[in-house]
Design an enzyme around this catalytic site. Structure first.
Site, PDB file in Angstrom:
ATOM      1  N   GLN B 124      50.612  -7.736  48.161  1.00  0.00           N
ATOM      2  CA  GLN B 124      50.144  -6.738  47.189  1.00  0.00           C
ATOM      3  C   GLN B 124      51.259  -5.754  46.865  1.00  0.00           C
ATOM      4  O   GLN B 124      51.621  -4.932  47.703  1.00  0.00           O
ATOM      5  CB  GLN B 124      48.955  -5.976  47.803  1.00  0.00           C
ATOM      6  CG  GLN B 124      48.391  -4.878  46.936  1.00  0.00           C
ATOM      7  CD  GLN B 124      47.295  -4.099  47.665  1.00  0.00           C
ATOM      8  OE1 GLN B 124      47.299  -4.032  48.897  1.00  0.00           O
ATOM      9  NE2 GLN B 124      46.366  -3.532  46.925  1.00  0.00           N
ATOM     10  N   GLY B 125      51.770  -5.819  45.646  1.00  0.00           N
ATOM     11  CA  GLY B 125      52.854  -4.917  45.246  1.00  0.00           C
ATOM     12  C   GLY B 125      52.322  -3.727  44.468  1.00  0.00           C
ATOM     13  O   GLY B 125      52.418  -3.676  43.237  1.00  0.00           O
ATOM     14  N   TYR B 126      51.731  -2.799  45.152  1.00  0.00           N
ATOM     15  CA  TYR B 126      51.195  -1.594  44.523  1.00  0.00           C
ATOM     16  C   TYR B 126      52.104  -0.391  44.822  1.00  0.00           C
ATOM     17  O   TYR B 126      52.769   0.143  43.959  1.00  0.00           O
ATOM     18  CB  TYR B 126      49.782  -1.301  45.048  1.00  0.00           C
ATOM     19  CG  TYR B 126      48.654  -1.984  44.308  1.00  0.00           C
ATOM     20  CD1 TYR B 126      48.774  -3.270  43.809  1.00  0.00           C
ATOM     21  CD2 TYR B 126      47.442  -1.320  44.119  1.00  0.00           C
ATOM     22  CE1 TYR B 126      47.712  -3.886  43.143  1.00  0.00           C
ATOM     23  CE2 TYR B 126      46.379  -1.926  43.450  1.00  0.00           C
ATOM     24  CZ  TYR B 126      46.525  -3.205  42.965  1.00  0.00           C
ATOM     25  OH  TYR B 126      45.478  -3.790  42.314  1.00  0.00           O
ATOM     26  N   SER B 127      52.111   0.052  46.106  1.00  0.00           N
ATOM     27  CA  SER B 127      52.787   1.312  46.468  1.00  0.00           C
ATOM     28  C   SER B 127      54.286   1.228  46.252  1.00  0.00           C
ATOM     29  O   SER B 127      54.901   0.168  46.420  1.00  0.00           O
ATOM     30  CB  SER B 127      52.536   1.635  47.934  1.00  0.00           C
ATOM     31  OG  SER B 127      51.166   1.623  48.199  1.00  0.00           O
ATOM     32  N   GLU B 242      39.263  -4.506  47.690  1.00  0.00           N
ATOM     33  CA  GLU B 242      40.000  -4.266  48.931  1.00  0.00           C
ATOM     34  C   GLU B 242      39.196  -3.334  49.840  1.00  0.00           C
ATOM     35  O   GLU B 242      39.072  -3.561  51.037  1.00  0.00           O
ATOM     36  CB  GLU B 242      41.368  -3.648  48.620  1.00  0.00           C
ATOM     37  CG  GLU B 242      42.162  -3.334  49.888  1.00  0.00           C
ATOM     38  CD  GLU B 242      43.560  -2.770  49.613  1.00  0.00           C
ATOM     39  OE1 GLU B 242      43.862  -2.445  48.448  1.00  0.00           O
ATOM     40  OE2 GLU B 242      44.331  -2.658  50.585  1.00  0.00           O
ATOM     41  N   GLU B 385      41.424  10.936  52.272  1.00  0.00           N
ATOM     42  CA  GLU B 385      41.319  12.048  51.319  1.00  0.00           C
ATOM     43  C   GLU B 385      41.087  11.513  49.901  1.00  0.00           C
ATOM     44  O   GLU B 385      40.301  12.080  49.133  1.00  0.00           O
ATOM     45  CB  GLU B 385      42.589  12.908  51.355  1.00  0.00           C
ATOM     46  CG  GLU B 385      42.772  13.704  52.635  1.00  0.00           C
ATOM     47  CD  GLU B 385      43.256  12.869  53.819  1.00  0.00           C
ATOM     48  OE1 GLU B 385      43.705  11.723  53.614  1.00  0.00           O
ATOM     49  OE2 GLU B 385      43.172  13.356  54.965  1.00  0.00           O
TER      50      GLU B 385
HETATM   51  C1  LIG Z   1      49.158  -0.357  57.441  1.00  0.00           C
HETATM   52  C2  LIG Z   1      49.380  -0.178  55.991  1.00  0.00           C
HETATM   53  C3  LIG Z   1      49.443  -1.271  55.149  1.00  0.00           C
HETATM   54  C4  LIG Z   1      49.693  -1.114  53.786  1.00  0.00           C
HETATM   55  N1  LIG Z   1      49.772  -2.230  52.989  1.00  0.00           N
HETATM   56  C5  LIG Z   1      50.079  -2.071  51.671  1.00  0.00           C
HETATM   57  C6  LIG Z   1      50.264  -3.214  50.830  1.00  0.00           C
HETATM   58  O1  LIG Z   1      50.147  -4.354  51.277  1.00  0.00           O
HETATM   59  N2  LIG Z   1      50.585  -3.032  49.554  1.00  0.00           N
HETATM   60  C7  LIG Z   1      50.718  -1.795  49.020  1.00  0.00           C
HETATM   61  O2  LIG Z   1      50.985  -1.687  47.833  1.00  0.00           O
HETATM   62  N3  LIG Z   1      50.550  -0.667  49.776  1.00  0.00           N
HETATM   63  C8  LIG Z   1      50.253  -0.798  51.087  1.00  0.00           C
HETATM   64  N4  LIG Z   1      50.100   0.326  51.889  1.00  0.00           N
HETATM   65  C9  LIG Z   1      50.369   1.629  51.288  1.00  0.00           C
HETATM   66  C10 LIG Z   1      49.171   2.546  51.139  1.00  0.00           C
HETATM   67  O3  LIG Z   1      48.354   2.120  50.104  1.00  0.00           O
HETATM   68  C11 LIG Z   1      49.731   3.953  50.903  1.00  0.00           C
HETATM   69  O4  LIG Z   1      50.403   4.349  52.086  1.00  0.00           O
HETATM   70  C12 LIG Z   1      48.636   4.947  50.590  1.00  0.00           C
HETATM   71  O5  LIG Z   1      48.083   4.704  49.343  1.00  0.00           O
HETATM   72  C13 LIG Z   1      49.147   6.393  50.664  1.00  0.00           C
HETATM   73  O6  LIG Z   1      50.297   6.601  49.927  1.00  0.00           O
HETATM   74  P1  LIG Z   1      51.567   7.329  50.587  1.00  0.00           P
HETATM   75  O7  LIG Z   1      51.891   6.597  51.812  1.00  0.00           O
HETATM   76  O8  LIG Z   1      52.594   7.445  49.562  1.00  0.00           O
HETATM   77  O9  LIG Z   1      51.042   8.766  51.012  1.00  0.00           O
HETATM   78  P2  LIG Z   1      50.923  10.037  50.067  1.00  0.00           P
HETATM   79  O10 LIG Z   1      50.218   9.688  48.829  1.00  0.00           O
HETATM   80  O11 LIG Z   1      52.240  10.713  49.957  1.00  0.00           O
HETATM   81  O12 LIG Z   1      49.934  10.935  50.937  1.00  0.00           O
HETATM   82  C14 LIG Z   1      50.369  11.861  51.974  1.00  0.00           C
HETATM   83  C15 LIG Z   1      49.152  12.708  52.374  1.00  0.00           C
HETATM   84  O13 LIG Z   1      48.747  13.487  51.253  1.00  0.00           O
HETATM   85  C16 LIG Z   1      47.376  13.283  50.990  1.00  0.00           C
HETATM   86  N5  LIG Z   1      47.123  13.323  49.549  1.00  0.00           N
HETATM   87  C17 LIG Z   1      47.805  12.714  48.563  1.00  0.00           C
HETATM   88  N6  LIG Z   1      47.225  12.931  47.378  1.00  0.00           N
HETATM   89  C18 LIG Z   1      46.137  13.702  47.604  1.00  0.00           C
HETATM   90  C19 LIG Z   1      45.127  14.258  46.779  1.00  0.00           C
HETATM   91  N7  LIG Z   1      45.083  14.050  45.457  1.00  0.00           N
HETATM   92  N8  LIG Z   1      44.163  14.981  47.369  1.00  0.00           N
HETATM   93  C20 LIG Z   1      44.180  15.196  48.720  1.00  0.00           C
HETATM   94  N9  LIG Z   1      45.102  14.708  49.533  1.00  0.00           N
HETATM   95  C21 LIG Z   1      46.078  13.953  48.990  1.00  0.00           C
HETATM   96  C22 LIG Z   1      47.107  11.892  51.518  1.00  0.00           C
HETATM   97  O14 LIG Z   1      45.723  11.695  51.790  1.00  0.00           O
HETATM   98  C23 LIG Z   1      47.950  11.867  52.767  1.00  0.00           C
HETATM   99  O15 LIG Z   1      47.264  12.480  53.809  1.00  0.00           O
HETATM  100  C24 LIG Z   1      49.852   0.176  53.253  1.00  0.00           C
HETATM  101  C25 LIG Z   1      49.778   1.280  54.107  1.00  0.00           C
HETATM  102  C26 LIG Z   1      49.564   1.119  55.456  1.00  0.00           C
HETATM  103  C27 LIG Z   1      49.485   2.331  56.341  1.00  0.00           C
END
Ligand SMILES: Cc1cc2nc3c(=O)[nH]c(=O)nc-3n(C[C@H](O)[C@H](O)[C@H](O)COP(=O)(O)OP(=O)(O)OC[C@H]3O[C@@H](n4cnc5c(N)ncnc54)[C@H](O)[C@@H]3O)c2cc1C
Lengths: 379, 400
Positions: B124-127, B242, B385
């Site tokens: 999954q190429g999202y993040s 998902e 969150e």
């Molecule tokens: C084990 C694991 C597997 C993963 N696998 C995949 C994958 O296969 N493919 C993929 O694309 N991604 C994957 N991810 C990524 C995951 O989707 C992201 O880590 C997640 O969406 C959070 O983004 P971030 O890490 O940039 O954190 P950030 O968005 O920077 O968040 C940091 C903190 O700020 C809070 N925050 C951010 N925005 C808000 C808001 N609007 N209101 C309140 N709080 C907020 C968050 O809740 C968090 O606590 C994976 C992550 C993990 C941990």
């Protein structure tokens, strides 16, 4: 049994919602309270409820009831919770009425239940003696006399005891306080010599009574069920009452929640609606989740009792614990989110807080039921 | 039998039992030791019937079963086989459902059977490094070049990218449009020049996710799913699938009466039982009242959460309005799993502190790694969150 309402249950729900909105909205509770109505509810409206068949829901058709179950009674109670309708379902129908239906002889049932179902006879269960709920901590004694028993002791928190036509009194015929064995149930006319009732007003604008029994003499035919084996009647009765009260709590918590959400969408500060603040949004979302869990638990608990499922007591305790926590969270947070107006008597949210607290501490709070749940799960 | 549905289910069951009897090799029966040839043959037969994706239409390689039939399948397989192939959830629970909904005929015919037959592993190429919770601000570019798109940029936290063959990828195809309106959903092969995959070590010591870099990587134009610049709708729908999967809310085994015989056993708590050896208490009430109450609270929540999932499923089937959003389930399931892992850590004391070596039981080592991994539950698939934001907005209708 499915956790979705059947068609019949949906009809009961609609009828209850309409009736209560019309005849017993929150303004009705306020009026009773402000007029210091000595009954605490309207006997005329209770009769109307009886015409709709509600007090008779769980009783056999032979005794004037509808022959339905807890699931149906729960639907009505949930709606009562929404309007805080202070009607004696718990005391008359589920607790004392339940004890008569389970333990009573045919003659006792025929004497009492039809009047109950018609909304004429009011009952109360006099069991509790301590502040915290603990069903077997009972010191009141019943001593055998020539052809009957002589009752002495004190009861507290006898819900609707102040208006009961008959009391079901739990007293010890053997054993020591705290023991499950040795309890016996008696049908007592509150007008009997030596029986004194004092009405106490509670925070939720309802009444309970303190009952003092000094050498109250009753006949052999006053015994409900078997001597020394009252707990066998009380156990299932308490479970039913606990589930019924939980259903009411789901109703009051749902209503308090919906009113709070409406307020968040309406009230403006800093030039925006307060519901746009994330600190409030997240707490509202958490309240929503807790409410969902409480609802599902109550639906299953009521059905478990109707199905006589083994281990039904376990889900009943889970339901009461979850409802206690959810109703407390939602009413406390609801009040906080109303700000200053939430502290006023004029705003309804405080009435929900008060009823939630009374219900929480009735028939065991969350800690009591967590403990019981753990025991029933083998740890 | 009362309703015709039940009769046809039983007919399906007998046919299935017979098929399993004939098709499942002896070495894959419970208790036997599987041989490699048997395993391959069994996988082949199983996938050929589409049983890894039982409810997908058979024209795309799926099993073509109704939900009720799929439940029967889930009941009957473990009675016969000690092992059966499970296709990767990226294909079965995420990409597959959106391809069925948004893909064109050619895309469905091309990609779905390969998922069913476990031929292609997806990721999954999202993040991206700069786009997590604010996913729509993603920057990876896709630019049309003849019958291809050229992809440049980087994805991060891509679970299993180093094991994957293909990626479903969110890309920016119109940088001048508002951020939600310039995103496209594209599929492409990872085995090609310009793709660099670097595994990232997690706190649990595993490297299940990676950073992926794209430099002039080619995606065939026919592998753009849905409309050009219309990828956000698909992206969101995939997240719903998902989240449903992460909350375990979809494929619960049925509690059919035939599965149960005799009085149900006395209820037990797996958590409390696993605590006993560490506490030195073989039976009875746990002596530590605080721990006992924490376990009781967790068990009650788990029970009530299970009922909530069941009720929501029944409401959906009865058409009684939409059940609460999958966000609630995702939120609750991940928080429950984290609490469970925390409880297991408290219970095990120093036995839970081992990182490696023979001084520790393999199960303890595994549970400790599991505790570390559980911290990601409330981050992956959208943080807790973010789930609360979704509930507040979509379910409660609170203002922005
Ligand atoms: C084990 C694991 C597997 C993963 N696998 C995949 C994958 O296969 N493919 C993929 O694309 N991604 C994957 N991810 C990524 C995951 O989707 C992201 O880590 C997640 O969406 C959070 O983004 P971030 O890490 O940039 O954190 P950030 O968005 O920077 O968040 C940091 C903190 O700020 C809070 N925050 C951010 N925005 C808000 C808001 N609007 N209101 C309140 N709080 C907020 C968050 O809740 C968090 O606590 C994976 C992550 C993990 C941990």
């Amino acid at each position: 049994m499915s956790l979705v309402l059947t068609e019949e249950q949906e009809l009961i729900q609609q009828a209850a919602a309409e009736f209560l909105k019309e005849r017993a909205p929150i303004a009705h509770l306020r009026a009773l309270r402000d007029e210091e109505d000595p009954t605490g509810f309207s006997r005329a409206i209770w009769k109307e409820m009886a015409e709709l068949g509600w007090p008779g829901i769980p009783f056999a058709e032979d005794h004037g009831g509808a022959g339905l179950g807890m699931a149906e009674l729960g639907v009505v109670l949930e709606e009562c919770g929404r309007t805080l309708a202070p009607y004696p379902f718990l005391s008359t129908v589920v607790l004392a009425g339940g004890a008569v239906a389970r333990g009573g002889s045919d003659a006792q049932k025929r004497e009492i239940l039809p009047g109950l179902c018609r909304g004429e006879t009011l009952l109360a269960l006099a069991f509790q003696e301590t502040g915290r709920f603990d069903p077997w901590v009972i010191d009141s004694k019943a001593e055998k006399t020539g052809d009957g028993f002589c009752l002495s002791g004190r009861k507290t928190f006898v819900l609707e005891g102040h208006v009961a036509d008959r009391l079901v009194v739990v007293a010890r015929t053997s054993g020591a306080s705290g023991e499950r064995e040795g309890l016996t149930l008696f049908l007592v006319d509150p007008a009997t010599d030596g029986c004194e009732l004092t009405r106490s007003a509670l925070i939720d604008s309802r009444y309970a009574a303190r009952v003092s029994l000094s050498e109250v003499v009753v006949g052999r035919d006053a015994v409900l069920g078997e001597v020394d084996r009252g707990a066998e009647i009380l156990d299932p009765v308490f479970d039913r009452a606990t589930a019924a009260l939980s259903a009411e709590m789901v109703g009051l918590a749902s209503e308090a929640f919906e009113r709070t959400i409406a307020y968040l969408k309406d009230r403006e500060q800093f030039g925006v609606r307060i519901g746009s603040f994330q600190a409030l949004k997240h707490r509202a979302a958490e309240m929503f989740c807790e409410l969902q869990l409480a609802q599902a638990a109550v639906l299953d608990a009521l059905r478990a009792l109707d199905e006589d499922r083994p281990h039904a007591a376990r889900i009943v305790s889970a339901a009461k614990a979850r409802c206690s926590d959810a109703a407390s969270l939602i009413t406390c947070e609801g009040l906080q989110m109303h700000g200053g107006i939430g502290m006023t008597d004029e705003e309804d949210i405080g009435l929900f807080l008060k009823r939630a607290k009374a219900a929480e501490l009735t028939l065991g709070d969350a800690a009591y039921h967590r403990d019981r749940f753990a025991r029933l799960t083998g740890f | 039998m009362k309703d015709p549905g039940a009769a046809s289910i039983e007919a399906f069951r007998s046919e299935l039992v017979e098929w399993l009897r004939v098709s499942c090799p002896a070495s894959l029966r419970p208790g036997a030791k599987p041989t490699e040839e048997d395993r391959a043959a069994w996988q082949q037969a199983f996938c050929a019937r589409g049983f890894t994706t039982p409810t997908w239409p058979s024209e795309y390689g799926g099993g073509g079963l109704s939900k009720a039939e799929a439940r029967v399948l889930a009941e009957e397989i473990p009675r016969v086989a000690s092992w059966f192939p499970v296709a990767s959830f990226f294909g079965t629970s995420m990409l597959g459902p959106v391809l069925l909904e948004f893909g064109n005929e050619e895309q469905k015919k091309e990609h779905l059977p390969k998922i069913t037959r476990c031929e292609i592993q997806w990721c999954q190429g999202y993040s991206e490094p700069g786009a997590g919770s604010d996913l729509a601000s993603l920057q990876t570019r896709a630019v049309r070049d003849g019958d291809h798109y050229l992809i440049n940029g980087s994805k991060i936290w891509t679970t299993g990218a180093n094991q994957a063959d293909w990626i479903f990828c969110l890309t920016r195809t119109d940088p001048s449009a508002p951020k939600h309106d310039g995103i496209s959903f594209i599929l492409f092969d990872l085995h090609q020049p310009g793709v660099t995959i670097s595994p990232i070590e997690l706190i649990s010591g595993a490297s299940e996710f990676c950073q992926v870099f794209f430099e002039d990587v080619k995606a065939e134009a026919r592998n753009l799913v849905g409309e050009l610049n219309g990828g956000w709708t698909i992206a969101k729908r995939l997240l719903e699938h998902e989240r449903a999967m992460l909350s375990g809310g979809t494929g619960r085994p049925s509690d059919s009466p035939r599965a149960r015989k005799g009085p149900p056993p006395a209820p037990k708590s797996a958590l409390a039982e696993s605590a006993r050896p560490h506490l030195g208490e073989a039976e009875g009430e746990l002596a530590d009242p605080v721990l006992r109450h924490r376990i009781a609270q967790w068990e009650m929540d788990a029970l009530c959460f299970g009922l909530t999932l069941r009720r929501s499923g029944e409401q959906a089937r009865a058409g009684q309005g939409p059940g609460p959003a999958t966000s609630m389930f995702k939120l609750y399931a991940s928080e429950m799993n984290k609490r469970r892992s925390e409880l297991l850590m408290s219970v095990r004391g120093a036995a839970g502190l081992g990182w490696s070596g023979d001084d520790f039981e393999p199960l303890d080592l595994m549970e400790t790694r599991g505790w570390l991994r559980s911290k990601g539950n409330s981050i992956e698939g959208g943080t807790s969150e973010v789930q609360l934001n979704v509930i507040a907005k979509r379910v409660l209708g609170l203002p922005d």
